[in-house]
Scaffold this active site. Structure first.
Site, PDB file in Angstrom:
ATOM      1  CG  HIS A 118     -92.847  33.810  72.577  1.00 14.50           C
ATOM      2  ND1 HIS A 118     -93.050  33.935  71.224  1.00 14.50           N
ATOM      3  CD2 HIS A 118     -94.085  33.612  73.128  1.00 14.50           C
ATOM      4  CE1 HIS A 118     -94.345  33.816  70.954  1.00 14.50           C
ATOM      5  NE2 HIS A 118     -94.996  33.619  72.095  1.00 14.50           N
ATOM      6  CG  HIS A 165     -88.135  29.926  68.562  1.00 21.19           C
ATOM      7  ND1 HIS A 165     -87.798  30.701  67.480  1.00 21.19           N
ATOM      8  CD2 HIS A 165     -89.281  30.460  69.058  1.00 21.19           C
ATOM      9  CE1 HIS A 165     -88.678  31.671  67.334  1.00 21.19           C
ATOM     10  NE2 HIS A 165     -89.599  31.543  68.282  1.00 21.19           N
ATOM     11  CG  ASP A 180     -84.043  30.261  66.401  1.00 25.08           C
ATOM     12  OD1 ASP A 180     -83.032  30.491  65.719  1.00 25.08           O
ATOM     13  OD2 ASP A 180     -85.013  29.613  65.987  1.00 25.08           O
TER      14      ASP A 180
END
Length: 432
Positions: free
Chosen positions: A318, A361, A365
Site C-alpha cells: 500500500h 504493518h 515495512d
C-alpha cells in the site's frame, strides 16, 4: 566628345547591370551554399558592416552557420557581442532569413522556433497553463533546439519530438499485469507459512506500541490511494506524452512489486497485531492456490474489495502504490500547481500514517517501502534525463529494462497537455 560620352554611359550601364545580375544571382543562390563572402555582403546590406570582419573573416561564418546562429551564440564566447541593440537587430534579420529558408532549416534538422508549435486540430497547453499558439515568439530563442518562451520572457528547453512507441507501452503493461499476478500467487504461498501467533507474538515496534490502533484507519489509507489514483488518471489522460508516462509507471511499479515478492517470500515476519486473525492456511492443490491468487489479483489486494491477506509484511505494498502515485503526480504536473502538489503529499503522508495507525504493518515495512520506491523513482528519472549515461554500457548491463524502454526518449519529458482526441466535440457541446 560624343563617342567618349557614349562609352562612359555604356560602361556605367554595364556596371549597373553587372551589380544587378550579381544581386540576382545571390538571391537565387541557396543560403546553404553561401560562402563567407556572401554572408559579408548580406551583413553589409543589413547594416552590420562593423561585424563583417569578426563574423566572416575571423570566424568564417557561411550560410549554414548563419542560419544556425542564435542570440546565445552572439552573447557568449568566442563572439561576445557587447551592444544590446546590435544583438537584437541582428537576430531580427537572422529570423527573417530563417523564415525565408524554412525548407533549408528542415533539411539541416534546425527547426524554426518562430513557427507555431501546434499543428492539426488539437489544442496543446504548455506547463504555464497557456495555449501553445498564444505563446509563440520569434524573439531570441536559440536555433537548433526547440524552446518555448513564457510570458515572463524566460525560455524552457523542449525536446523536438517524443515518439510515443505504443508497442513498448503495451509491453510494459503486460509486464506489470504479470508481476501483479505473480505477487498474488506469492502472497498465497506466504499465507501458508505465516508464523503462529501463539509461538511468535508481535515484534516490538516503537510506533505500534505507542499509538493505539484505529479500526477504520486502513480503510482510510486505501481511500487516500483511490483519490491519488483518480488524480493520476486525470493527469495521464490530459498529458500530451501519456504513453511515455504510462510506460514509466508500469515499469517502476512492476519492478518494485517484483522486489517485494522476493523480500516477503524470503523472510516471514510475525503478525504485527493481535487483532489480525492470521494462521497458516493450507490450500489443497495448485488449482485452489491459483483461484485464491486470482481473487487477490482481481480485488487489487484491497480490503475495500473484500480481500484480506496475511504474511505479506516485508514490505508494504500500500505504501508503494500511494508513494509512487504521489511522485508521478508531482513530477508530471507544472510546478505552479501548488494545490495539486500539496494535496498529493498530504494524501501520501496521511495514507502512510493510517497504515501504521491500523497496525497492519510494522514501521520498518512502511519505511523500507517508502525508501525503495522514492529511490527507484529518482534513480530512474535521473538516468532518463541524463542523455550521456542513457546509452552507456553500464546502464545496459545493470538496467536492461530501463535501457529498452527509454532508448528513444531524449532528455526530460516536458509537461505539455492536450485533449486525448483531436476534436473534443462532446466537450464543446457541454461547454457551449
Amino acid at each position: 566628345m560624343l563617342l567618349n560620352k557614349y562609352v562612359s554611359v555604356s560602361s556605367s550601364v554595364t556596371s549597373q547591370s553587372g551589380l544587378q545580375s550579381e544581386e540576382k544571382a545571390m538571391t537565387q543562390l541557396s543560403v546553404r551554399r553561401w560562402t563567407p563572402k556572401h554572408v559579408a555582403k548580406w551583413l553589409r546590406e543589413e547594416g552590420f558592416c562593423d561585424y563583417v570582419d569578426l563574423l566572416c573573416n575571423k570566424h568564417r561564418l557561411d550560410g549554414t552557420s548563419l542560419l544556425a546562429l542564435s542570440e546565445y551564440d552572439l552573447r557568449s564566447p568566442p563572439l561576445e557581442l557587447k551592444v544590446l541593440g546590435d544583438i537584437k537587430r541582428l537576430m531580427v534579420s537572422i529570423r527573417k532569413l530563417q523564415k525565408q529558408n524554412i525548407d533549408v532549416l528542415e533539411e539541416l534538422g534546425l527547426p524554426f522556433d518562430g513557427s507555431p508549435t501546434g499543428t492539426g486540430g488539437s489544442l496543446d497547453w504548455l506547463c504555464n497553463g497557456e495555449s501553445g499558439r498564444d505563446c509563440d515568439s520569434t524573439d531570441t530563442a536559440p536555433v537548433g533546439e526547440e524552446y518555448h518562451q513564457y510570458t515572463n520572457g524566460k525560455y524552457k528547453l523542449q525536446t523536438r519530438r517524443l515518439d510515443p512507441e505504443y508497442w513498448k507501452t503495451v509491453l510494459s503493461t503486460i509486464y506489470v499485469v504479470f508481476v501483479f499476478g505473480f505477487t498474488s500467487f506469492v502472497m498465497v504461498i506466504v499465507h501458508e507459512r505465516v508464523p503462529d501467533m501463539r509461538t511468535y507474538p508481535p515484534l516490538p515496534d516503537i510506533f505500534l506500541d505507542s499509538v493505539p490502533r484505529i479500526p477504520w484507519a486502513f480503510a482510510m489509507a486505501e481511500a487516500c490511494g483511490v483519490i491519488l489514483c483518480n488524480i493520476w488518471l486525470l493527469v495521464l489522460l490530459l498529458h500530451k506524452h501519456r504513453s511515455i508516462l504510462l510506460r514509466r509507471m508500469c515499469s517502476l511499479m512492476g519492478t518494485v512489486f517484483m522486489l517485494r515478492c522476493i523480500t516477503m517470500f524470503v523472510t516471514s515476519l510475525s503478525v504485527p497485531g493481535q487483532h489480525l486473525q492470521c494462521s497458516g492456511k493450507m490450500y489443497g492443490d495448485m488449482w485452489a492456490k491459483l483461484q485464491r491468487a486470482v481473487a487477490i489479483w482481481s480485488g487489487f489486494g484491497m480490503t475495500l474489495t473484500g480481500v484480506h491477506t496475511c504474511g505479506d509484511y516485508m514490505f508494504s505494498g500500500h505504501t508503494v502504490v500511494i508513494t509512487l502515485l504521489n511522485f508521478f503526480v508531482t513530477e508530471y504536473t507544472p510546478r505552479s500547481w501548488n494545490f495539486i502538489h500539496t494535496l498529493s503529499w498530504v494524501l501520501n503522508l496521511f495514507g502512510i500514517f493510517f497504515i501504521l495507525a491500523a497496525h497492519e504493518h510494522y514501521s520498518i515495512d512502511v519505511f523500507i517501502a517508502f525508501y525503495i520506491t522514492t529511490r527507484l523513482f529518482l534513480y530512474y528519472h535521473t538516468l532518463a534525463n541524463t542523455r550521456a549515461y542513457q546509452q552507456s554500457r553500464r546502464a545496459r548491463i545493470w538496467f536492461p529494462m530501463f535501457s529498452f524502454f527509454e532508448s528513444n526518449v531524449n532528455g526530460p519529458v516536458p509537461n505539455e497537455y492536450s485533449w486525448p482526441l483531436s476534436r473534443p466535440a462532446v466537450m464543446r457541446r457541454l461547454i457551449g
